[in-house]
Motif scaffolding. Sequence first.
Motif, PDB file in Angstrom:
ATOM      1  N   MET A   1       6.269 -11.622 -20.017  1.00 11.61           N
ATOM      2  CA  MET A   1       5.631 -10.952 -18.881  1.00 11.61           C
ATOM      3  C   MET A   1       6.387 -11.265 -17.603  1.00 11.61           C
ATOM      4  O   MET A   1       6.940 -12.353 -17.442  1.00 11.61           O
ATOM      5  CB  MET A   1       4.178 -11.417 -18.713  1.00 11.61           C
ATOM      6  CG  MET A   1       3.251 -11.102 -19.869  1.00 11.61           C
ATOM      7  SD  MET A   1       1.514 -11.480 -19.483  1.00 11.61           S
ATOM      8  CE  MET A   1       1.574 -13.263 -19.304  1.00 11.61           C
ATOM      9  N   VAL A   2       6.379 -10.299 -16.701  1.00 11.97           N
ATOM     10  CA  VAL A   2       6.804 -10.526 -15.317  1.00 11.97           C
ATOM     11  C   VAL A   2       5.604 -10.215 -14.448  1.00 11.97           C
ATOM     12  O   VAL A   2       4.991  -9.150 -14.579  1.00 11.97           O
ATOM     13  CB  VAL A   2       8.010  -9.656 -14.927  1.00 11.97           C
ATOM     14  CG1 VAL A   2       8.332  -9.818 -13.445  1.00 11.97           C
ATOM     15  CG2 VAL A   2       9.226 -10.012 -15.777  1.00 11.97           C
ATOM     16  N   SER A   3       5.246 -11.149 -13.580  1.00 10.53           N
ATOM     17  CA  SER A   3       4.014 -11.015 -12.804  1.00 10.53           C
ATOM     18  C   SER A   3       4.218 -11.504 -11.383  1.00 10.53           C
ATOM     19  O   SER A   3       5.217 -12.162 -11.063  1.00 10.53           O
ATOM     20  CB  SER A   3       2.872 -11.830 -13.431  1.00 10.53           C
ATOM     21  OG  SER A   3       2.782 -11.612 -14.817  1.00 10.53           O
ATOM     22  N   GLN A   4       3.247 -11.163 -10.551  1.00  9.11           N
ATOM     23  CA  GLN A   4       3.159 -11.733  -9.212  1.00  9.11           C
ATOM     24  C   GLN A   4       1.815 -12.435  -9.088  1.00  9.11           C
ATOM     25  O   GLN A   4       0.809 -11.983  -9.643  1.00  9.11           O
ATOM     26  CB  GLN A   4       3.288 -10.659  -8.129  1.00  9.11           C
ATOM     27  CG  GLN A   4       4.692 -10.091  -7.991  1.00  9.11           C
ATOM     28  CD  GLN A   4       4.800  -9.092  -6.843  1.00  9.11           C
ATOM     29  OE1 GLN A   4       3.787  -8.635  -6.299  1.00  9.11           O
ATOM     30  NE2 GLN A   4       6.021  -8.750  -6.463  1.00  9.11           N
ATOM     31  N   ILE A   5       1.810 -13.563  -8.387  1.00  5.57           N
ATOM     32  CA  ILE A   5       0.551 -14.267  -8.155  1.00  5.57           C
ATOM     33  C   ILE A   5      -0.164 -13.591  -6.998  1.00  5.57           C
ATOM     34  O   ILE A   5       0.358 -13.514  -5.890  1.00  5.57           O
ATOM     35  CB  ILE A   5       0.795 -15.755  -7.843  1.00  5.57           C
ATOM     36  CG1 ILE A   5       1.495 -16.427  -9.030  1.00  5.57           C
ATOM     37  CG2 ILE A   5      -0.515 -16.464  -7.538  1.00  5.57           C
ATOM     38  CD1 ILE A   5       1.798 -17.884  -8.821  1.00  5.57           C
ATOM     39  N   GLN A   6      -1.358 -13.091  -7.293  1.00  8.66           N
ATOM     40  CA  GLN A   6      -2.107 -12.353  -6.284  1.00  8.66           C
ATOM     41  C   GLN A   6      -2.831 -13.290  -5.336  1.00  8.66           C
ATOM     42  O   GLN A   6      -3.287 -14.372  -5.715  1.00  8.66           O
ATOM     43  CB  GLN A   6      -3.145 -11.448  -6.946  1.00  8.66           C
ATOM     44  CG  GLN A   6      -2.564 -10.386  -7.853  1.00  8.66           C
ATOM     45  CD  GLN A   6      -3.642  -9.510  -8.439  1.00  8.66           C
ATOM     46  OE1 GLN A   6      -3.922  -8.428  -7.924  1.00  8.66           O
ATOM     47  NE2 GLN A   6      -4.272  -9.995  -9.487  1.00  8.66           N
ATOM     48  N   GLN A   7      -2.954 -12.841  -4.100  1.00 11.33           N
ATOM     49  CA  GLN A   7      -3.770 -13.558  -3.127  1.00 11.33           C
ATOM     50  C   GLN A   7      -5.230 -13.299  -3.451  1.00 11.33           C
ATOM     51  O   GLN A   7      -5.659 -12.153  -3.541  1.00 11.33           O
ATOM     52  CB  GLN A   7      -3.447 -13.068  -1.712  1.00 11.33           C
ATOM     53  CG  GLN A   7      -4.204 -13.796  -0.619  1.00 11.33           C
ATOM     54  CD  GLN A   7      -3.828 -13.274   0.752  1.00 11.33           C
ATOM     55  OE1 GLN A   7      -3.212 -12.223   0.879  1.00 11.33           O
ATOM     56  NE2 GLN A   7      -4.184 -14.004   1.785  1.00 11.33           N
TER      57      GLN A   7
END
Length: 496
Positions: free
Chosen positions: A362-368
């Motif tokens: 997976m490639v992800s971004q950590i959400q605020q």
Amino acid sequence: MRKTSHLWLYFATAVALGLQSCSRNPVTGKKEIIFMSQDQEIALGAQSHPSIVATMGLYEDAKLQNFINEKGKSMAAISHRPDLPYQFHIVDSPVVNAFAVPGGYVYFTRGIMAHFNNEAEFMGVLGHEIGHITARHSARQQTSQVLGTVGLMAGMVLSDKVRQMGDQAMQGLQMVLLSYSRAHESESDKIGVGYSSKVGYDAREMAQFFGTIKRISDKSGQAIPTFMSTHPDPGDRFTNVRQMAEEYQKSNPGQYLVERERYLRMIDGIIFGDDPKQGFVENWNFYHPELKFQFPVPRDWQYENSPVQFQMAAKDGKSMMMLTVAEGKTLDEAAQNVVKNYNFKVLENKKTTINGIPTVVMVSQIQQQQQQQQGGQTAPQQAQDPNTVVQVATYLYEYNGMILAMHGMSYAPTFAANLPTFRNVGENFRNLNDPDKLNRKPDRIRIKTVARTASFKDVMKSFGMPDNKLEDLGILNQLQANDQVQQGTLVKIITK
């Protein structure tokens, strides 16, 4: 996370109660505002202990454990707070460290046990750590922080960066709250001199151990021991502690124990440095003989291994990778838990096989995360600075009955540049079947008797020690290369 109003209510109540009552410090005798009761201290220690054991592991050595239990209980009995339910443990870490948790929990690493050269050094450090507990330093530190920075504390707990890290961040934050000031460290040195002297040991040896600490911290390429990370300068402490010890002995004449030979005989065989069964790095590869896997470590990255995770990071601190066990019995379940626990916004997701191992990439971004306002309403989402968005490449491996998670992280603007490094590590996770790595034995301290008077360097050569280990051996023995060592003296060497 709980609502903001609950957190503010907690601190407001604590302040109100603290201003209404004072307690007398058992060591100083002074009245102080303290927000943590003795029952709360004991509860905090009991709550922290399982996490410490899970993170570091216990070092299994019956004779050493019996030794610290016996000495710990004898010192606790003459302390200012003999009624606490004291516990004493050796944790399985090579770091030279000792620490205490409120309520009577005291920990020594096998690393610091290997570096003591007599019982008196150990007893001095034991007295220092018990001193933190009896003087209620954690409670006093917490009170000071709550009184002075209530708003800052709430902001820390509610900040997005902390929330994104979940329960582990909260446990880490608790330990930050327990960090001590230099004044507290100096006070514990004084208490340690008093306690160790009172039970009959020569506290001048406690001062001698600060020389060992200074050599470790000065050694090029070796991390400063946690034991000294926020402490006063070890050179100053050597002088101050020795002076306090001499003053005590002048006022209380008597025979004070050192017990060098008995202590050295007891630590004969203790593991020194990393234990290969927990994993080790060699030629920029990480090997885990017990779990039977391996993967590359980016060249010149710094790394740290523990029983629960392996971390490595670029020296500039702008990218890092971490391997740990993921929650879940299947890849799909583990992927769902990772997304939920880390608040990931998944950008890419695929199932594949890497070196015969079923894998989810997976490639992800950590959400605020959105904050909740008083009354349970969700606060308006604030725009996040794109330069502070953390992007993550995750590899989930279904391997030998468990799910392992490898995360590579950097800020979004530099993620593309770091992705080849993350891929090289993630795509080269593989089975370990090399007998040399699988059967690797740890280094151990062995105690030897010097056959003839000679320089320390020549003595080490006579025991077959290589020149590249001379500095480590000198630190272990509190000797320099040209120091003369008398015939019949016991010394430490490092061998399998």
